[in-house]
Scaffold this motif. Structure first.
Motif, PDB file in Angstrom:
ATOM      1  N   ALA B 238       6.550  -0.397 -23.288  1.00 51.32           N
ATOM      2  CA  ALA B 238       7.659  -0.101 -24.192  1.00 51.32           C
ATOM      3  C   ALA B 238       7.427   1.236 -24.886  1.00 51.32           C
ATOM      4  O   ALA B 238       8.345   2.050 -25.022  1.00 51.32           O
ATOM      5  CB  ALA B 238       7.814  -1.209 -25.220  1.00 51.32           C
ATOM      6  N   PHE B 242       9.414   4.637 -24.865  1.00 47.44           N
ATOM      7  CA  PHE B 242       9.880   5.325 -26.072  1.00 47.44           C
ATOM      8  C   PHE B 242       9.574   6.814 -25.977  1.00 47.44           C
ATOM      9  O   PHE B 242      10.351   7.652 -26.400  1.00 47.44           O
ATOM     10  CB  PHE B 242       9.196   4.732 -27.297  1.00 47.44           C
ATOM     11  CG  PHE B 242       9.477   5.471 -28.573  1.00 47.44           C
ATOM     12  CD1 PHE B 242      10.696   5.343 -29.206  1.00 47.44           C
ATOM     13  CD2 PHE B 242       8.527   6.301 -29.138  1.00 47.44           C
ATOM     14  CE1 PHE B 242      10.961   6.026 -30.372  1.00 47.44           C
ATOM     15  CE2 PHE B 242       8.788   6.988 -30.311  1.00 47.44           C
ATOM     16  CZ  PHE B 242      10.011   6.849 -30.928  1.00 47.44           C
ATOM     17  N   ILE B 258      14.573  -1.559 -25.476  1.00 47.35           N
ATOM     18  CA  ILE B 258      14.287  -1.362 -26.896  1.00 47.35           C
ATOM     19  C   ILE B 258      14.450   0.102 -27.262  1.00 47.35           C
ATOM     20  O   ILE B 258      15.007   0.447 -28.293  1.00 47.35           O
ATOM     21  CB  ILE B 258      12.871  -1.836 -27.213  1.00 47.35           C
ATOM     22  CG1 ILE B 258      12.813  -3.339 -27.092  1.00 47.35           C
ATOM     23  CG2 ILE B 258      12.472  -1.409 -28.613  1.00 47.35           C
ATOM     24  CD1 ILE B 258      11.456  -3.897 -27.324  1.00 47.35           C
ATOM     25  N   ARG B 259      13.943   0.936 -26.380  1.00 47.11           N
ATOM     26  CA  ARG B 259      14.053   2.372 -26.653  1.00 47.11           C
ATOM     27  C   ARG B 259      15.519   2.754 -26.807  1.00 47.11           C
ATOM     28  O   ARG B 259      15.912   3.433 -27.742  1.00 47.11           O
ATOM     29  CB  ARG B 259      13.423   3.148 -25.501  1.00 47.11           C
ATOM     30  CG  ARG B 259      13.115   4.591 -25.796  1.00 47.11           C
ATOM     31  CD  ARG B 259      14.259   5.519 -25.432  1.00 47.11           C
ATOM     32  NE  ARG B 259      14.779   5.219 -24.118  1.00 47.11           N
ATOM     33  CZ  ARG B 259      14.478   5.895 -23.034  1.00 47.11           C
ATOM     34  NH1 ARG B 259      13.636   6.875 -23.096  1.00 47.11           N
ATOM     35  NH2 ARG B 259      15.016   5.567 -21.889  1.00 47.11           N
ATOM     36  N   ASN B 262      16.998   1.341 -29.850  1.00 48.85           N
ATOM     37  CA  ASN B 262      16.538   2.112 -30.976  1.00 48.85           C
ATOM     38  C   ASN B 262      17.585   3.081 -31.502  1.00 48.85           C
ATOM     39  O   ASN B 262      17.719   3.310 -32.701  1.00 48.85           O
ATOM     40  CB  ASN B 262      15.342   2.907 -30.451  1.00 48.85           C
ATOM     41  CG  ASN B 262      14.386   3.196 -31.530  1.00 48.85           C
ATOM     42  OD1 ASN B 262      14.582   2.759 -32.648  1.00 48.85           O
ATOM     43  ND2 ASN B 262      13.375   3.941 -31.216  1.00 48.85           N
ATOM     44  N   GLY B 277      14.257  -6.462 -28.877  1.00 51.29           N
ATOM     45  CA  GLY B 277      13.091  -6.476 -29.763  1.00 51.29           C
ATOM     46  C   GLY B 277      12.583  -7.889 -29.948  1.00 51.29           C
ATOM     47  O   GLY B 277      11.388  -8.165 -29.848  1.00 51.29           O
ATOM     48  N   LEU B 280      10.844  -9.228 -26.854  1.00 51.49           N
ATOM     49  CA  LEU B 280       9.505  -8.648 -26.705  1.00 51.49           C
ATOM     50  C   LEU B 280       8.533  -9.314 -27.664  1.00 51.49           C
ATOM     51  O   LEU B 280       7.420  -9.711 -27.295  1.00 51.49           O
ATOM     52  CB  LEU B 280       9.548  -7.139 -26.967  1.00 51.49           C
ATOM     53  CG  LEU B 280       8.188  -6.463 -26.854  1.00 51.49           C
ATOM     54  CD1 LEU B 280       7.701  -6.509 -25.423  1.00 51.49           C
ATOM     55  CD2 LEU B 280       8.249  -5.027 -27.329  1.00 51.49           C
TER      56      LEU B 280
END
Ligand SMILES: Nc1ncnc2c1ncn2[C@@H]1O[C@H](COP(=O)(O)OP(=O)(O)OP(=O)(O)O)[C@@H](O)[C@H]1O
Ligand SMILES: Nc1ncnc2c1ncn2[C@@H]1O[C@H](COP(=O)(O)OP(=O)(O)OP(=O)(O)O)[C@@H](O)[C@H]1O
Ligand SMILES: [Mg+2]
Ligand SMILES: [Mg+2]
Lengths: 333, 303, 326, 329, 501
Positions: B238, B242, B258-259, B262, B277, B280
């Motif tokens: 992850a 990112f 997630i990135r 974000n 999120g 995870l």
């Protein structure tokens, strides 16, 4: 009467360990190499079917001798002949594997000497496998059963794991494993010192019975003199890597000559002789890295004189025994 | 097999598992996650990797229960019209695969090298341990970053599988050190145990001793470490994502999701961030819990 | 002792050279700085010229050698992108990263050790279970997410802490410190927490595990048998023995802090080396990347050295063995 | 009046497959200045008895019933804090392994001083004086210098002396010594036993000496308790027990020991192994291995009963008072 | 009054000639000035030159402003202009593209200079707006007569310090941390805004930048991530200024190789077939992209330049319709009824929502059976790769730095040669007829005629479907409610227009 050719003959066996620090440290701190003479020139013979016991304090090199004999260590000097053959040369050749079948070992700690993840069957069968003695599974099973029964266990124990047995039983499994290749010579490194007296009796009895039945030859290592007296034919006393006295059992126990042997015998608590005040042994075991000059025992010896502090005594025959002591040689003791 | 399972259920480890609600819950959650991701093509309502099915018109739909939600997109959609729920399942599949594969790879390498170092000693040991030192002085993320960058540059083929290969490689490249050190430590202890010496006296060859005797006995701590590393690897993936070197955007992993999510943290589309999120965290948490439990269960002194 | 330090330093040089070597090998593939040095209207000739000017058309072995020769003289060249001396860029950024890492390390220790001790002493109690579970969250959330969530909550919604940068700085020699002003402390809080959370978890779990081990040892049992108070047993005997291994491992983790600082710095626009590095990666700024990696390796070896020396200081067994050797 | 009285002590380990009863009704007492030896097979419960007395049973182990009295005061139900004050001050302890009993990070002096200050109203300087004196008393040469050394700088025998000094630091009336010499060299063993013995005689402390070694017991103790499977099988004056064992187990045990004074081809052996705690047979726990077993042994559990000068838990002595014929080695 | 600006990137250097890049020129443009500047509407306006005229086809005369002083007090004269042009065309300068066509700069008197060009050059004043004038004295004193020389590892004072004639002075420079400016009290002209101090801070992370604006730590941010626009607007503390940008985003296809590097089609290049290109064009749901991916902040385009660029013609700005069925038919006709596979390269941190756009394009193509293997990567690896033409299908954005269509035509649509023509024509699209037109445009001095030629050129390119134009992205600046400023379409932010209430 000249002895027949011995089965086992160790000549001037020596093993030195290099325990120095890393090279750079040594260079910078100007320290010399540190050598530890764990075994320093040990010679003995064992006749077929006999038992030689080695006794001595912790760290005197008993286990190292044992490991030399079974090829776990390479000797720094000297050699070991088995049945007239140079064993160390043979261990190295593929053909010499047959020798491994004839020389086996039993270890001190029955809890550590069995792989905890293997069943008893696997453990006992491993040497049979390894040497291709028995390949047929059914025959193998029968063989393992027979081995287990021969050490006083039951065939139903085959599928169990070591942790399911008591110390004495585990030691019997070790013996069964050692016997699997039908060896002639068994090196036993303190096989009972981790065990209770009652269990010890069981194990010693089995060993004796096996010796009688199969004509086994033992090198038996212990620091328990009472046990040694029970099992051995000859006894060697070691001190700081050397034999200081080597004698038939009765000679040694009835008339110990070397002051160290005397001290050891004196240290045995006597069961039926309660309340006796013994003269406590004085002094500490010396540091093997930095052994005393001359006779290694001199700092603890009440008979030590100038010669003892400078000159190293060698083994010499005195009556039936071989002793390395200036005092004995000079008749002082 | 059955016998060994029975032995397990009856053993202290098995029992401690059955008597630890936390461990069982964690195992259950982990199983559900593994199941959903392993069978994503059958379980997931949509195939988010099939670009032809994406409709920009479906983009940015909120979860089904909020106003404006669409029942066929239970957890809403992202800016490409991807169904979040399906993306999560497929993404977890990638993340788990990357996590497991990289841990397997580092375990294999680490255990092999650790065994060699511990068993052979001497210069082999010295060399391998210095190598570990060098590896350790590269912080894990850095190595991963560099390798991932290099890998992508060297194999511009742009096939997803390759990208994952690079990810796995870069994560395992730092991961193995821990195993090597652990295994070496236990091997040093193990090889002096009498059962190993007994095998040598019997005449078993060193390689065989290593494989059959030493290896099984040093795997305990490795197992614990590996469990926890699976979680760490997923998070590393992850993080790499990112930093922009993760999985390709058309086949997003959990990390990529997630990135991407974000970016939506401040805008109203919370579901794009929150669900990945949460998944995870749930996976990492349950795997860690399992590892924790395993550590205690395998430590005879803590029983 | 001396030999030990020497061998470690020799090792440091070795590690740094191999790090630089690997780094250069990798740089061949991370991108082409020239594209960013010249604007969009540059002609192919200009680009070719620039490449050869910078020596980028030479083999990486040559570039590496060039770098080494310069590095030995303490020169890392100019940043391709910023046209400033790499050594100066790094010197400017070093204080920021080190301060952040220090604050985070101290935070992780100050919170993690007591939590770990508590969790070990009160093994099984509700609070220690809670500690264990909550701490797991720390390793289950990616650092960047934690950082951004902290910003969202504490700086956007609550407005308590600033969201980026170092705030007011004080110049002390060449070192710029943000820890001498209240504003600087406000700025360091969120990044330090972000960075510390992972370490905190590790330290706490490590302390707990070690402490549990130590509590089972014979000397603790014997200390109890001597009637020592619980406080003496736990905090004098057990804790000291616990801290020896914990120290080694957390020392090593300090390096990890610096590595993780890359992400934290990215999120909080913290003007440290990590940010410098990540920008250098983006623009293939080879001198900066190489210098950074070497520096990190150096820091690592130094930390290891210090940790080992501390180890010597704390554990009499090591100390005496060395001294007694003469 | 006896110094220590243990009455019907039961120690249990709650376990997932039911509660294990590791000590099952142990009773004995020790007079001031007396040395009581405790022998028995490994796992018989010797160490547990010691641990229960000093209140250091490891959880989940616990005293399920029974009482321990020290100097006329009951100590098994004290609060942890009160019990802590008893430990070290009234009961000292020496464990098997001197190598691991001392904290490697603290100098010998620090450990001694801390123990002394905990229990005695002395200043640190006075405590150090006393520590040096104690070290001297236990036979450590040049104690003024050695006091600042760390444990690893001492040899095994000297470490065990330090441990003894620590146990004696606050002048306890009772010392529980759990296999104090097992980890030591043969030649050092005798030194340590002698030291323990003489120091206790000097200070009038009683000793509970736990060991495997019948020889050590024979040389050192006044009385001896033989334990088997969590119970006392026999207890009595040492030469009585050795020369005229009343319990078949004791007799077997004595016969197992290789004797220096006679040659035998095979040793006497007690077949089988001690039962595990979860499979203790009904009746007398020794019955499966006993060669003199009879019906009653299979059903009823024997209590300690008079058998001459000693007391034995064996139905052979129900109402009898002579030693058992035929089992004497 | 202080205004704090949070920008995605930082000016890399304070040297006005070291890098031809928008952020850098935008920042240094507050300290330095060109001869000819652009006003808020991008029209040319006098700066250090008060007037200019073409005295012959190849000579332009610029009259210089009198009484202007550099920040260090030295007066501005023709020598500074000559020095600056020499510096800007010398070693280490990245501004050579602006000076390439100049043959000589001659001093007429202290306040007039002549520029002689190599060929007739009708738009010379247009290319000067980013070429800043430095002080000859100061540069010589500070050893900054050349832009930074990276090879020799020599630093350059001009990288850290600045001495211009502009409305703001550089006060403090911490690269990548903070750069602060203070108003130049003795500026020759009028400063429209009221700002005294400016703090310019780079904040790379989008979320952090938005957070900084929302928490009041900065007053202006640039750019605002599109998805955060509603949040900022709703916060009540700030607003978002959106406006069209000059940059045009488009896709390019490799039309040169006989076999694509990254494709399932072997032995031929499908992009050589206009029907395929058109199918791709019509498979792109540009309105969907505009609505969801760009959240309305884009202007779909059919042309390769946007409004504000000389030569832009709104009447031509008609896209082919989005029509999946037609696209599919075209593909079938071209011999790919089942589509094919092709690799696509895309940056993920260069243009607004770049990788999302590519994904949406890929989704559109998937619907006509083309499987796109999308590789989205950071600009650091993306640009070197595509500039090597190591791609089959790519995304690019272009702003003509001269505000003139010729720049785009020359860089993007000319046949590739190794002298710089078609340098960013990464798919090597080539139409010799178009090439001829472009050469004509270059030297045509009659404005009306030139515009006609440009129109023809664009028509020819559109007919070829040489590229797939997508849109002009919108600028999005986040501005605190108490700040007023002028947003310029070239994404330059002159501090002089900023006012704080
Ligand atoms: N592999 C080794 N490397 C270095 N030194 C060794 C090694 N093995 C043994 N030694 C040293 O050699 C000496 C003799 O050891 P050995 O194990 O033979 O003694 P031992 O008589 O068997 O003692 P114990 O009764 O404790 O088993 C000891 O000082 C020991 O520390
Ligand atoms: N934590 C525990 N859980 C369960 N059983 C235990 C535990 N600790 C000890 N026991 C059991 O209690 C019994 C008595 O143990 P103890 O340590 O007192 O034996 P011992 O007589 O001292 O033996 P040794 O001679 O080996 O020291 C053993 O059977 C042991 O298995
Ligand atoms: Mg030994
Ligand atoms: Mg015990």
């Amino acid at each position: 009467m000249p002895d027949p050719a011995p089965l086992v003959r160790a000549t001037d066996l020596a093993k030195t360990f290099d325990v120095s620090g890393p090279w750079l440290n040594r260079m910078l701190e100007r320290q010399p190499r540190q050598l530890l003479r764990a075994v320093d020139g040990v010679s003995f013979d064992i006749q077929r079917g006999q038992t030689l016991a080695l006794v001595g304090e912790s760290g005197c090199g008993k286990s190292t001798v044992a490991k030399l004999l079974v090829g776990l260590h390479e000797p720094t000097r000297g050699g070991f002949e088995f049945d007239g053959e140079d064993a160390h040369a043979a261990f190295k050749t593929p053909a010499g594997r047959h020798l491994r079948r004839r020389v086996q070992m039993i270890f001190q700690d029955p809890f550590a000497s069995l792989n905890p993840r293997w069943t008893v069957e696997d453990i006992v069968a491993e040497p049979l496998h390894e040497h291709g003695i028995e390949t047929d599974p059914e025959a193998l099973r029968v063989r393992v059963d027979a081995l287990l029964i021969s050490v006083g266990m039951s065939a139903q124990d085959r599928k169990k794991y070591p942790h399911q047995f008591s110390g004495g039983q585990r030691q019997r499994i070790s013996i069964a494993r050692a016997l699997a290749t039908e060896p002639e010579f068994l090196v036993c490194d303190e096989p009972t010192s981790a065990l209770d007296v009652s269990v010890q009796a069981q194990v010693l009895n089995i060993m004796k019975t096996l010796q009688r039945e199969r004509g086994l030859t033992y090198l038996f290592i212990s620091h328990n003199l009472a046990v040694v007296r029970h099992v051995s034919d000859h006894v060697g006393v070691m001190y700081l890597g050397r034999l200081v006295e080597l004698a038939p059992k009765h000679d040694l126990f009835d008339s110990p000559r070397h002051p160290y042997t005397r001290m050891l015998l004196d240290a045995i608590p006597k069961l039926h002789d309660t309340g006796r005040a013994r003269t406590p042994v004085s002094g500490e075991v010396p540091n093997p890295l930095n052994p005393p000059q001359g006779c290694a025992f001199n700092p603890r010896c009440e008979h030590a004189n100038e010669r003892c502090r400078n000159e190293r005594p060698v083994l010499q025959m005195f009556g039936g025994a071989r002793v390395a002591c200036h005092g004995v040689e000079e008749g002082r003791i | 097999m059955i016998a060994s399972f029975k032995r397990w259920a009856d053993s202290d480890v098995g029992h401690s598992f059955l008597s630890s609600p936390a461990a069982m819950l964690a195992a259950f959650v982990a199983l559900v996650c593994v199941f959903c991701s392993a069978f994503a093509p059958w379980v997931a309502p949509h195939n988010p990797f099939d670009l032809a099915t994406l409709e920009l018109g479906n983009a940015l739909l909120p979860p089904a229960w909020s106003p404006g939600g669409n029942a066929s997109f239970l957890l809403g959609t992202d800016d490409q019209g991807r169904d979040i729920l399906s993306a999560l399942m497929y993404g977890a599949r990638i993340s788990l695969a990357v996590g497991l594969a990289s841990v397997l790879l580092s375990v294999a390498v680490g255990v092999a090298l650790g065994l060699l170092a511990g068993f052979l000693g001497g210069w082999v040991d010295g060399f391998l341990m210095r190598l570990c030192d060098v590896m350790l002085s590269f912080p894990a993320i850095l190595v991963a970053l560099l390798i991932a960058g290099v890998g992508r540059a060297m194999f511009p083929g742009a096939h997803d599988a390759l990208a994952f290969g690079v990810l796995i490689l870069s994560i395992s490249l730092t991961g193995w050190v821990q195993y090597a050190r652990t295994v070496r430590g236990s091997t040093l202890v193990e090889r002096n145990k009498e059962y190993v010496q007994a095998a040598r006296v019997i005449g078993v060859s060193p390689m065989r001793i290593m494989r059959r005797h030493v290896l099984p006995n040093v795997l305990g701590p490795v197992l614990v470490l590996a469990t926890i590393q699976v979680a760490t690897a997923i998070i590393t993936e992850a993080t790499l994502s990112f930093l922009g070197v993760g999985a390709p955007p058309t086949a997003p992993s959990l990390g990529t999701l997630i990135r991407v999510g974000n970016d939506y943290l401040f805008s109203g589309e919370w579901w794009i961030t929150v669900f990945p999120g949460a998944v995870l965290v749930v996976i990492a948490f349950s795997v860690n819990l399992l590892g924790d439990w395993l550590r205690d269960a395998l430590n005879p002194r803590l029983r | 002792m001396l030999a030990f330090v020497f061998s470690r330093l020799a090792q440091a040089v070795l590690v740094m050279v191999s790090v630089a070597f690997i780094a250069f090998m990798l740089f061949q593939h991370v991108g082409d700085p020239v594209v960013f040095l010249l604007g969009q209207d540059a002609t192919p000739d200009q680009i070719r010229q620039m490449r050869s000017d910078l020596g980028l058309d030479r083999s990486f072995v040559f570039q590496f050698w060039h770098f080494l020769v310069n590095a030995v003289q303490g020169e890392f060249g100019l940043s391709l992108r910023q046209g400033a001396k790499v050594s100066r860029l790094i010197a400017e950024r070093l204080p920021a990263t080190l301060e952040l890492a220090m604050v985070a390390a101290v935070l992780a220790m100050v919170v993690g050790v007591p939590m770990g001790v508590y969790a070990a002493l009160k093994k099984g109690s509700a609070i220690s279970q809670l500690f264990m579970a909550v701490s797991l969250l720390g390793v289950s959330l990616p650092t960047f997410l934690i950082g951004i969530l902290l910003i969202l909550v504490f700086s956007v919604n609550l407005g308590w802490f600033p969201s980026f940068g170092r705030g007011d700085l004080v110049q002390v020699g060449w070192w710029t410190s943000g820890l001498l002003t209240p504003n600087g402390w406000l700025h360091v809080t969120l990044p330090a927490i972000t960075l510390a959370i992972f370490q905190l978890t590790l330290i706490m779990r490590l302390v707990r595990a070690e402490m549990l081990e130590v509590l089972r040892t014979d000397y603790i049992k014997f200390a109890r048998a001597r009637g020592l108070s619980n406080r003496a047993v736990h905090f004098r005997h057990a804790l000291k023995n616990t801290l020896v291994p914990v120290m080694t491992i957390t020392g090593l983790q300090l390096g990890g802090l610096i590595a993780f600082a890359i992400i934290t710095e990215t999120v909080f626009q913290w003007p440290g080396m990590g940010l410098l590095f990540i920008q250098a990666v983006t623009f293939a700024d080879i001198p900066v990347m190489a210098a950074y990696l070497c520096l990190i390796a150096l820091i690592f070896v130094l930390i290891n050295l210090v940790v080992d020396l501390l180890y010597f200081a704390v554990d009499p067994r090591l100390r005496m063995d060395k001294a007694g050797g003469h | 009046m006896s110094l220590l009285q243990v009455k019907d002590l039961v120690v249990e380990f709650p376990h997932r497959r039911g509660t294990l009863r590791a000590l099952d009704g142990i009773s004995f007492d020790i007079a001031p200045g007396e040395i009581l030896g405790v022998v028995g097979e490994s796992g018989a419960g010797k160490s547990l008895t010691g641990a229960a007395i000093i209140g250091l049973l490891e959880p989940p182990g616990r005293i399920a019933s029974g009482e321990v009295w020290l100097h006329g005061a009951r100590i098994d139900n004290l609060t942890p804090e009160a019990m802590r004050r008893v430990r070290g001050r009234k009961i000292g302890a020496v464990f098997q392994d001197p190598l691991t009993s001392l904290n490697p990070l603290f100098s010998v002096g620090q450990q001694l001083v801390e123990t002394i200050i905990t229990h005695l109203p002395l200043s640190p300087a006075q405590a150090r004086e006393r520590a040096i004196q104690l070290l001297g008393d236990t036979g450590i040469p040049a104690p003024e210098q050695r006091i600042d050394h760390f444990p690893h700088q001492f040899s095994g025998g000297m470490r065990q002396r330090v441990v003894i000094a620590l146990a004696l630091a606050a002048e306890p009336q009772l010392i529980v010594a759990d296999e104090p010499t097992t980890a030591l060299d043969v030649s050092i063993q005798a030194q340590i036993i002698n030291l323990l013995k003489s120091i206790c005689k000097q200070r009038g402390a009683a000793v509970m000496l736990i060991t495997h070694d019948m020889g050590v017991i024979a040389e050192t103790c006044d009385r001896v308790a033989v334990m088997y499977a969590g119970r006392v099988a026999e207890i009595g004056p040492v030469h009585e027990v050795i020369n005229h064992p009343a319990h078949p187990y004791t007799a077997g045990l004595m016969a197992c020991i290789p004797d220096m004074s006679e040659d035998r081809d095979l040793l006497h052996q007690i077949d089988g192994a001690m039962p595990r705690l979860n499979a203790i047979p009904s009746g007398c726990a020794f019955n499966p291995r006993c060669d003199r077993v009879f019906d009653r042994c299979l059903h009823d559990r024997p209590e300690l009963q008079g058998a001459g000068p000693t007391r034995a838990a064996c139905w052979l002595h129900a109402g009898a008072s002579a030693s058992v014929p035929g089992v004497t080695p | 009054q202080t205004v704090r600006i949070g920008n995605q990137g930082d000016a890399l250097s304070m040297d006005p000639h070291s890098l031809n890049e928008t952020t850098q020129l935008s920042v240094t443009g507050n300290v330095y000035e060109p001869l000819v500047a652009r006003d808020g509407k991008l029209n040319l306006t006098p700066a250090l030159a008060t007037s200019w005229k073409q005295v012959s086809p190849t000579v332009w005369r610029f009259e210089l402003r009198k009484g202007v002083k550099f920040h260090d007090g030295t007066p501005f004269t023709a020598d500074d202009v000559i020095f600056s042009f020499a510096r800007g065309s010398g070693d280490g300068s990245d501004m050579k593209s602006y000076t390439n066509d100049i043959k000589e700069v001659r001093k007429v008197n202290d306040f007039a200079v002549d520029f002689e060009t190599k060929a007739p050059f009708p738009i010379l004043p247009d290319v000067f707006s980013f070429f800043y004038i430095m002080s000859k004295d100061w540069s010589e004193k500070n050893g900054a007569t050349k832009p930074v020389d990276r090879r020799k590892g020599i630093e350059n004072t001009a990288s850290f310090k600045a001495n211009g004639t502009g409305p703001y002075r550089l006060r403090e420079r911490q690269p990548n941390v903070k750069t602060s400016f203070v108003r130049n009290g003795s500026y020759w002209g009028k400063i429209e805004g009221n700002v005294i101090n400016v703090e310019f801070t780079p904040i790379g992370n989008d979320a952090t930048r938005v957070a900084a604006l929302l928490s009041g730590q900065v007053d202006v941010i640039e750019p605002v991530p599109l998805q955060d626009v509603p949040r900022i607007t709703a916060s009540g503390k700030a607003r978002v200024l959106q406006g069209p940008e000059l940059r045009t985003i488009f896709l390019g296809m490799d039309q040169k190789r006989d076999e694509l590097l990254y494709s399932s089609v072997k032995g031929k290049n499908p992009f050589k077939d206009k029907r395929v290109r058109q199918a791709f064009y019509q498979a792109i749901d540009i309105d969907g992209i505009q609505k969801t991916v760009m959240r309305g902040a884009s202007r779909p385009t059919a042309l390769m330049v946007g409004p504000g660029i000389n030569g832009f013609d709104a009447t031509m700005d008609k896209r082919l319709p989005y029509d999946t069925a037609a696209a599919k038919a075209l593909l079938t006709e071209a011999g790919y009824p089942n589509g094919f596979e092709v690799g696509m390269n895309c940056p993920n941190d260069r243009y607004v929502n770049d990788s999302n756009i590519c994904q949406a394009v890929a989704a559109g193509l998937a619907r006509i059976g083309v499987k796109v293997n999308l590789q989205a990567e950071t600009k650091g690896t993306y640009f070197p790769k595509v500039l090597k033409r190591d791609t089959s299908f790519y995304m690019l954005g272009w702003t003509p730095s001269t505000y003139d269509s010729h720049n785009a035509l020359n860089a993007l649509m000319r046949c590739v040669d190794d002298k710089g023509a078609g340098q960013f024509n990464l798919g090597a699209y080539c139409n010799p007829k178009l090439d001829e037109l472009i050469l004509q445009i270059q030297s045509e001095t009659d404005k009306a005629k030139r515009d006609g030629l440009i129109k023809d050129a664009f028509a020819m390119h559109a007919a070829d479907i040489g590229h797939l134009p997508l849109h002009q992205q919108a600028l999005a600046w986040g501005v605190a409610n108490n700040v007023e400023l002028v947003q310029m379409a070239d994404n330059v932010m002159p501090f002089r227009y900023i006012s704080v209430k």
